[in-house]
Scaffold this motif. Structure first.
Motif, PDB file in Angstrom:
ATOM      1  N   LEU A   1      14.094 -18.450  22.319  1.00 22.16           N
ATOM      2  CA  LEU A   1      13.654 -17.660  21.173  1.00 22.16           C
ATOM      3  C   LEU A   1      12.666 -16.581  21.610  1.00 22.16           C
ATOM      4  O   LEU A   1      12.761 -15.428  21.185  1.00 22.16           O
ATOM      5  CB  LEU A   1      13.013 -18.571  20.128  1.00 22.16           C
ATOM      6  N   ALA A   2      11.726 -16.946  22.454  1.00 20.49           N
ATOM      7  CA  ALA A   2      10.737 -15.973  22.941  1.00 20.49           C
ATOM      8  C   ALA A   2      11.408 -14.872  23.746  1.00 20.49           C
ATOM      9  O   ALA A   2      11.058 -13.694  23.618  1.00 20.49           O
ATOM     10  CB  ALA A   2       9.683 -16.677  23.783  1.00 20.49           C
ATOM     11  N   GLN A   3      12.380 -15.234  24.566  1.00 25.46           N
ATOM     12  CA  GLN A   3      13.090 -14.216  25.344  1.00 25.46           C
ATOM     13  C   GLN A   3      13.804 -13.240  24.421  1.00 25.46           C
ATOM     14  O   GLN A   3      13.762 -12.031  24.632  1.00 25.46           O
ATOM     15  CB  GLN A   3      14.094 -14.868  26.293  1.00 25.46           C
ATOM     16  N   ARG A   4      14.493 -13.775  23.393  1.00 27.50           N
ATOM     17  CA  ARG A   4      15.191 -12.891  22.455  1.00 27.50           C
ATOM     18  C   ARG A   4      14.222 -12.036  21.662  1.00 27.50           C
ATOM     19  O   ARG A   4      14.491 -10.873  21.389  1.00 27.50           O
ATOM     20  CB  ARG A   4      16.052 -13.721  21.496  1.00 27.50           C
ATOM     21  N   ALA A   5      13.081 -12.611  21.291  1.00 28.12           N
ATOM     22  CA  ALA A   5      12.128 -11.889  20.454  1.00 28.12           C
ATOM     23  C   ALA A   5      11.372 -10.804  21.206  1.00 28.12           C
ATOM     24  O   ALA A   5      11.102  -9.740  20.670  1.00 28.12           O
ATOM     25  CB  ALA A   5      11.138 -12.883  19.846  1.00 28.12           C
ATOM     26  N   PHE A   6      11.044 -11.066  22.466  1.00 26.42           N
ATOM     27  CA  PHE A   6      10.183 -10.140  23.193  1.00 26.42           C
ATOM     28  C   PHE A   6      10.893  -9.289  24.226  1.00 26.42           C
ATOM     29  O   PHE A   6      10.332  -8.304  24.689  1.00 26.42           O
ATOM     30  CB  PHE A   6       9.043 -10.911  23.889  1.00 26.42           C
ATOM     31  N   ALA A   7      12.076  -9.624  24.610  1.00 29.77           N
ATOM     32  CA  ALA A   7      12.746  -8.900  25.695  1.00 29.77           C
ATOM     33  C   ALA A   7      12.930  -7.433  25.345  1.00 29.77           C
ATOM     34  O   ALA A   7      12.538  -6.549  26.116  1.00 29.77           O
ATOM     35  CB  ALA A   7      14.090  -9.543  26.014  1.00 29.77           C
ATOM     36  N   ASN A   8      13.500  -7.128  24.203  1.00 30.04           N
ATOM     37  CA  ASN A   8      13.759  -5.741  23.841  1.00 30.04           C
ATOM     38  C   ASN A   8      12.463  -4.949  23.644  1.00 30.04           C
ATOM     39  O   ASN A   8      12.332  -3.861  24.201  1.00 30.04           O
ATOM     40  CB  ASN A   8      14.642  -5.690  22.589  1.00 30.04           C
ATOM     41  N   PRO A   9      11.478  -5.424  22.885  1.00 27.46           N
ATOM     42  CA  PRO A   9      10.225  -4.670  22.752  1.00 27.46           C
ATOM     43  C   PRO A   9       9.493  -4.487  24.082  1.00 27.46           C
ATOM     44  O   PRO A   9       8.916  -3.425  24.332  1.00 27.46           O
ATOM     45  CB  PRO A   9       9.384  -5.512  21.791  1.00 27.46           C
ATOM     46  N   VAL A  10       9.517  -5.490  24.932  1.00 25.93           N
ATOM     47  CA  VAL A  10       8.833  -5.368  26.225  1.00 25.93           C
ATOM     48  C   VAL A  10       9.498  -4.291  27.070  1.00 25.93           C
ATOM     49  O   VAL A  10       8.825  -3.469  27.695  1.00 25.93           O
ATOM     50  CB  VAL A  10       8.807  -6.733  26.959  1.00 25.93           C
ATOM     51  N   VAL A  11      10.818  -4.276  27.077  1.00 22.56           N
ATOM     52  CA  VAL A  11      11.532  -3.251  27.834  1.00 22.56           C
ATOM     53  C   VAL A  11      11.193  -1.870  27.284  1.00 22.56           C
ATOM     54  O   VAL A  11      10.965  -0.915  28.048  1.00 22.56           O
ATOM     55  CB  VAL A  11      13.057  -3.510  27.794  1.00 22.56           C
ATOM     56  N   LYS A  12      11.136  -1.743  25.972  1.00 26.78           N
ATOM     57  CA  LYS A  12      10.793  -0.448  25.367  1.00 26.78           C
ATOM     58  C   LYS A  12       9.374  -0.021  25.735  1.00 26.78           C
ATOM     59  O   LYS A  12       9.138   1.147  26.057  1.00 26.78           O
ATOM     60  CB  LYS A  12      10.950  -0.524  23.850  1.00 26.78           C
ATOM     61  N   VAL A  13       8.433  -0.961  25.700  1.00 27.28           N
ATOM     62  CA  VAL A  13       7.047  -0.637  26.058  1.00 27.28           C
ATOM     63  C   VAL A  13       6.962  -0.225  27.521  1.00 27.28           C
ATOM     64  O   VAL A  13       6.286   0.755  27.867  1.00 27.28           O
ATOM     65  CB  VAL A  13       6.110  -1.828  25.759  1.00 27.28           C
ATOM     66  N   LEU A  14       7.640  -0.944  28.403  1.00 26.51           N
ATOM     67  CA  LEU A  14       7.616  -0.589  29.824  1.00 26.51           C
ATOM     68  C   LEU A  14       8.266   0.765  30.068  1.00 26.51           C
ATOM     69  O   LEU A  14       7.769   1.566  30.875  1.00 26.51           O
ATOM     70  CB  LEU A  14       8.302  -1.677  30.649  1.00 26.51           C
ATOM     71  N   ALA A  15       9.354   1.042  29.381  1.00 27.65           N
ATOM     72  CA  ALA A  15      10.017   2.342  29.532  1.00 27.65           C
ATOM     73  C   ALA A  15       9.114   3.455  29.001  1.00 27.65           C
ATOM     74  O   ALA A  15       8.998   4.525  29.623  1.00 27.65           O
ATOM     75  CB  ALA A  15      11.351   2.337  28.799  1.00 27.65           C
ATOM     76  N   PHE A  16       8.459   3.219  27.863  1.00 21.66           N
ATOM     77  CA  PHE A  16       7.543   4.211  27.307  1.00 21.66           C
ATOM     78  C   PHE A  16       6.396   4.480  28.270  1.00 21.66           C
ATOM     79  O   PHE A  16       6.019   5.628  28.516  1.00 21.66           O
ATOM     80  CB  PHE A  16       7.001   3.729  25.954  1.00 21.66           C
ATOM     81  N   ARG A  17       5.869   3.417  28.853  1.00 24.70           N
ATOM     82  CA  ARG A  17       4.767   3.557  29.816  1.00 24.70           C
ATOM     83  C   ARG A  17       5.213   4.349  31.030  1.00 24.70           C
ATOM     84  O   ARG A  17       4.511   5.256  31.494  1.00 24.70           O
ATOM     85  CB  ARG A  17       4.256   2.185  30.239  1.00 24.70           C
ATOM     86  N   ALA A  18       6.380   4.002  31.551  1.00 22.96           N
ATOM     87  CA  ALA A  18       6.882   4.724  32.732  1.00 22.96           C
ATOM     88  C   ALA A  18       7.108   6.195  32.402  1.00 22.96           C
ATOM     89  O   ALA A  18       6.781   7.077  33.207  1.00 22.96           O
ATOM     90  CB  ALA A  18       8.172   4.079  33.221  1.00 22.96           C
TER      91      ALA A  18
END
Length: 98
Positions: free
Chosen positions: A62-79
Protein backbone atom coordinates in the motif's frame (compact mmCIF):
# COMPACT_ATOMS: atom_id res chain seq x y z
CA UNK A 1 10.24 -75.58 48.18
CA UNK A 2 12.59 -74.55 45.44
CA UNK A 3 9.68 -73.44 43.28
CA UNK A 4 8.16 -71.41 46.14
CA UNK A 5 11.52 -69.68 46.68
CA UNK A 6 11.80 -68.87 42.99
CA UNK A 7 8.28 -67.44 42.90
CA UNK A 8 9.01 -65.25 45.95
CA UNK A 9 12.23 -63.96 44.33
CA UNK A 10 10.28 -63.28 41.14
CA UNK A 11 7.61 -61.38 43.11
CA UNK A 12 10.30 -59.27 44.81
CA UNK A 13 11.86 -58.54 41.43
CA UNK A 14 8.50 -57.50 39.99
CA UNK A 15 7.82 -55.27 42.99
CA UNK A 16 11.26 -53.65 42.71
CA UNK A 17 10.69 -53.07 39.00
CA UNK A 18 7.29 -51.53 39.76
CA UNK A 19 8.74 -49.16 42.39
CA UNK A 20 11.36 -47.96 39.91
CA UNK A 21 9.21 -47.91 36.77
CA UNK A 22 6.16 -46.04 38.10
CA UNK A 23 8.06 -42.83 39.01
CA UNK A 24 9.84 -42.94 35.64
CA UNK A 25 6.55 -43.29 33.79
CA UNK A 26 5.07 -40.42 35.78
CA UNK A 27 8.10 -38.23 34.98
CA UNK A 28 7.84 -39.16 31.31
CA UNK A 29 4.15 -38.25 31.30
CA UNK A 30 4.88 -34.88 32.93
CA UNK A 31 7.61 -34.20 30.34
CA UNK A 32 5.22 -35.05 27.50
CA UNK A 33 2.55 -32.76 28.96
CA UNK A 34 5.07 -29.92 29.30
CA UNK A 35 6.37 -30.45 25.76
CA UNK A 36 2.82 -30.43 24.45
CA UNK A 37 2.10 -27.13 26.19
CA UNK A 38 5.33 -25.61 24.86
CA UNK A 39 4.49 -26.82 21.36
CA UNK A 40 1.08 -25.16 21.58
CA UNK A 41 2.73 -21.88 22.63
CA UNK A 42 5.24 -22.06 19.79
CA UNK A 43 2.46 -22.78 17.34
CA UNK A 44 0.53 -19.73 18.59
CA UNK A 45 3.63 -17.55 18.23
CA UNK A 46 4.16 -18.80 14.67
CA UNK A 47 0.54 -18.04 13.78
CA UNK A 48 0.89 -14.52 15.21
CA UNK A 49 4.15 -14.04 13.31
CA UNK A 50 2.52 -15.12 10.06
CA UNK A 51 -0.32 -12.68 10.69
CA UNK A 52 2.08 -9.81 11.41
CA UNK A 53 4.13 -10.67 8.32
CA UNK A 54 1.02 -10.61 6.13
CA UNK A 55 -0.02 -7.26 7.61
CA UNK A 56 3.44 -5.76 7.04
CA UNK A 57 3.47 -7.05 3.46
CA UNK A 58 0.08 -5.48 2.80
CA UNK A 59 1.15 -2.19 4.38
CA UNK A 60 4.36 -2.17 2.35
CA UNK A 61 2.49 -2.72 -0.91
CA UNK A 62 0.00 0.00 0.00
CA UNK A 63 2.79 2.43 0.88
CA UNK A 64 4.60 1.67 -2.37
CA UNK A 65 1.44 2.34 -4.38
CA UNK A 66 0.63 5.48 -2.40
CA UNK A 67 4.05 7.09 -2.44
CA UNK A 68 5.81 5.80 -5.53
CA UNK A 69 4.22 8.17 -8.04
CA UNK A 70 4.42 11.35 -5.88
CA UNK A 71 8.01 10.57 -4.89
CA UNK A 72 9.02 10.13 -8.51
CA UNK A 73 7.33 13.44 -9.37
CA UNK A 74 9.09 15.24 -6.51
CA UNK A 75 12.47 13.81 -7.52
CA UNK A 76 11.89 14.74 -11.16
CA UNK A 77 10.82 18.26 -10.15
CA UNK A 78 13.93 18.60 -7.99
CA UNK A 79 16.20 17.38 -10.76
CA UNK A 80 14.57 19.78 -13.22
CA UNK A 81 14.87 22.69 -10.80
CA UNK A 82 18.56 21.96 -10.16
CA UNK A 83 19.20 21.70 -13.88
CA UNK A 84 17.34 24.97 -14.53
CA UNK A 85 19.26 26.78 -11.80
CA UNK A 86 22.55 25.55 -13.28
CA UNK A 87 21.56 26.90 -16.68
CA UNK A 88 20.68 30.25 -15.19
CA UNK A 89 24.04 30.44 -13.41
CA UNK A 90 26.19 29.33 -16.34
CA UNK A 91 25.75 32.47 -18.44
CA UNK A 92 26.41 34.69 -15.45
CA UNK A 93 29.55 32.73 -14.64
CA UNK A 94 30.80 32.80 -18.25
CA UNK A 95 29.76 36.39 -18.71
CA UNK A 96 27.23 35.47 -21.43
CA UNK A 97 23.50 35.23 -21.33
CA UNK A 98 21.56 32.73 -23.36
Amino acid sequence: MVLVGQVRRFERGVEELRTQAVPLVLEARAAVDQASAEFARVEAVLEDTESVTATVDSATKLAQRAFANPVVKVLAFRAGTVSGLRRLREPAENGHRR
